[in-house]
Each structure stands twice: as structure tokens, then as C-alpha cells.
Design a protein around this motif. Sequence first.
Motif, PDB file in Angstrom:
ATOM      1  N   THR A 227      42.539  33.874  25.595  1.00 55.67           N
ATOM      2  CA  THR A 227      41.317  33.784  26.389  1.00 55.67           C
ATOM      3  C   THR A 227      41.667  34.013  27.847  1.00 55.67           C
ATOM      4  N   ASP A 228      40.873  34.803  28.519  1.00 56.35           N
ATOM      5  CA  ASP A 228      41.062  35.022  29.950  1.00 56.35           C
ATOM      6  C   ASP A 228      40.418  33.850  30.696  1.00 56.35           C
ATOM      7  N   VAL A 229      41.278  33.025  31.283  1.00 53.46           N
ATOM      8  CA  VAL A 229      40.769  31.848  32.011  1.00 53.46           C
ATOM      9  C   VAL A 229      40.974  32.032  33.514  1.00 53.46           C
ATOM     10  N   GLY A 230      41.234  33.258  33.938  1.00 54.08           N
ATOM     11  CA  GLY A 230      41.562  33.530  35.332  1.00 54.08           C
ATOM     12  C   GLY A 230      40.380  33.391  36.274  1.00 54.08           C
ATOM     13  N   VAL A 231      40.708  33.069  37.510  1.00 54.72           N
ATOM     14  CA  VAL A 231      39.694  33.003  38.569  1.00 54.72           C
ATOM     15  C   VAL A 231      39.777  34.317  39.343  1.00 54.72           C
ATOM     16  N   GLN A 232      38.717  35.115  39.256  1.00 57.63           N
ATOM     17  CA  GLN A 232      38.707  36.414  39.939  1.00 57.63           C
ATOM     18  C   GLN A 232      38.389  36.211  41.413  1.00 57.63           C
ATOM     19  N   VAL A 233      39.324  36.611  42.271  1.00 58.61           N
ATOM     20  CA  VAL A 233      39.140  36.393  43.714  1.00 58.61           C
ATOM     21  C   VAL A 233      38.708  37.683  44.406  1.00 58.61           C
ATOM     22  N   PHE A 234      39.343  38.815  44.007  1.00 60.09           N
ATOM     23  CA  PHE A 234      38.933  40.081  44.629  1.00 60.09           C
ATOM     24  C   PHE A 234      38.890  41.188  43.575  1.00 60.09           C
ATOM     25  N   ASP A 235      38.263  42.296  43.978  1.00 61.45           N
ATOM     26  CA  ASP A 235      38.162  43.454  43.103  1.00 61.45           C
ATOM     27  C   ASP A 235      39.325  44.389  43.449  1.00 61.45           C
ATOM     28  N   PRO A 236      40.279  44.549  42.527  1.00 60.59           N
ATOM     29  CA  PRO A 236      41.468  45.345  42.872  1.00 60.59           C
ATOM     30  C   PRO A 236      41.135  46.779  43.286  1.00 60.59           C
ATOM     31  N   SER A 237      40.048  47.344  42.783  1.00 54.43           N
ATOM     32  CA  SER A 237      39.714  48.733  43.144  1.00 54.43           C
ATOM     33  C   SER A 237      39.274  48.837  44.616  1.00 54.43           C
ATOM     34  N   GLU A 238      38.867  47.700  45.160  1.00 58.72           N
ATOM     35  CA  GLU A 238      38.490  47.672  46.568  1.00 58.72           C
ATOM     36  C   GLU A 238      39.714  47.466  47.484  1.00 58.72           C
ATOM     37  N   VAL A 239      40.726  46.798  46.920  1.00 60.22           N
ATOM     38  CA  VAL A 239      41.873  46.387  47.731  1.00 60.22           C
ATOM     39  C   VAL A 239      43.003  47.421  47.706  1.00 60.22           C
ATOM     40  N   TYR A 240      43.280  47.952  46.517  1.00 58.03           N
ATOM     41  CA  TYR A 240      44.368  48.926  46.390  1.00 58.03           C
ATOM     42  C   TYR A 240      43.763  50.324  46.372  1.00 58.03           C
TER      43      TYR A 240
END
Lengths: 125, 125
Positions: A111-124
Amino acid sequence: MKQLVDFSKGDGLITAIAQDAETGEILMLANMNEESLAKTLELGEAVYWSRSRQRLWHKGEESGNTQKIRELYLDCDGDAILLKVEQIGEAACHTGKRSCFFRKLDQGVVTDVGVQVFDPSEVYK
Amino acid sequence: MKQLVDFSKGDGLITAIAQDAETGEILMLANMNEESLAKTLELGEAVYWSRSRQRLWHKGEESGNTQKIRELYLDCDGDAILLKVEQIGEAACHTGKRSCFFRKLDQGVVTDVGVQVFDPSEVYK
């Protein structure tokens, strides 16, 4: 320093754990060679050795999410180091999640229990 | 499982972090091969791969200080696993200290900040 750290067992590398200094959450695991450890101590920010890119990797150099070193601990046999850090930007993982350890495994189910902080496509870019 | 875990990057091994499930303290770092991970899942206790002894290492087999698995997490690229454990006997390190990360490094000075739980000469005969 050299006698405290044993780079020989890992072919020149030790394993580094980055742990959030405030919450105790484990953020990521990476490698360090002697040069990256020296840079980490010099800058007070985590500098790893990227095995895939075969170069020093100043964590956050692209995303801005650097890791300020709060405390450092060596393990009993000197082949691992624990960095207690302040995670700038509140995310350590290239997926934009706070921690790299976001896949919980229970009874064979992930199960993905991660906390999404940013959108990688916006950052990288 | 196989597609979730990448044993290839570490020559058949992944890195395992054992973290106290209650306190968040990092207890130790070790390696797992595919067989040790399968054994860990089967037993609900940490089973590592000992590089020095080149065999499966059921943590606590000698000291009695086993690690009961409470939660398991895989990292983003599948080459590391986080075990949140209940540390039986309250010590994970072969030195008798609670955690292997007892050498605090500050301004080039190393201080032993470990909590001594048992006398290793009494435990390992």
C-alpha cells in the motif's frame, strides 16, 4: 576520522541513513564515499555518492530540498552513518513524497502510504 | 514480491534498517538476500544475511534478542527495506548497547552516547 569509518567493506562506500531530526521518520538511504562524507562535514548538509551517476550528489542540488545536518552518529563497526537532519522542503524522495519508504508491505499486499509534498514533474525539469 | 524488491543493484542484497517501532530509534543496519527476506516474512522476526559469515543470520539466535516485525516498508526503488520492530531484550548491538549508532560525531570529536543494556561477555560465550 579515517580510523572511525570503514570504507573497505562496501568497496569505498558506507551506507547513510537520513532521519528527520524532529519526528524520527526515516527519510531515505544513500551511500557515501570518503569525499562525500568530508563534504557533508564541511557544508553541514548531506552530500552523498550517487552510484548510478558515479558522482558526488549534494542532496537537493536540483530540487532545493537540501538536508541540514543536526546530528551525526557512526555505527559500531563504522560502515554506516546516521544523519539526523532538517529536511528542507519537507520531502526527501525524488517522487515528491516526504520519505522514500512509502510502500507498506502487509500480508503480501503493498500500500502506498506516502505523503505527497511536491509534484516531481514541476520540480525536475 | 520479486518485482517490488530489487536485489540486483546490491549484488543480491538489499539494505535493511531496523527501527524501534515505539520510539523511532534506529537500532541497526544489516543486509538481506532474497532468502532472508522470505524467512523474515515467514517468521515475523528479522532474519538478515551476514556478509562476514556468509550465511543466514536470525537476529538474536545467540543473544536471544530477536526483533519482532511490527511493520515493513520498501523504499522507492526497492533496494532498501525498513523494519519497524519490537526489540526483544532492548538491545540490538553486539556490544550490548541498545543501538549500533552510539558514536556521536561532533566537530571531529566522537562521544559514546550509547545505552549499555547487557554485558556482551556474559551473553556471547
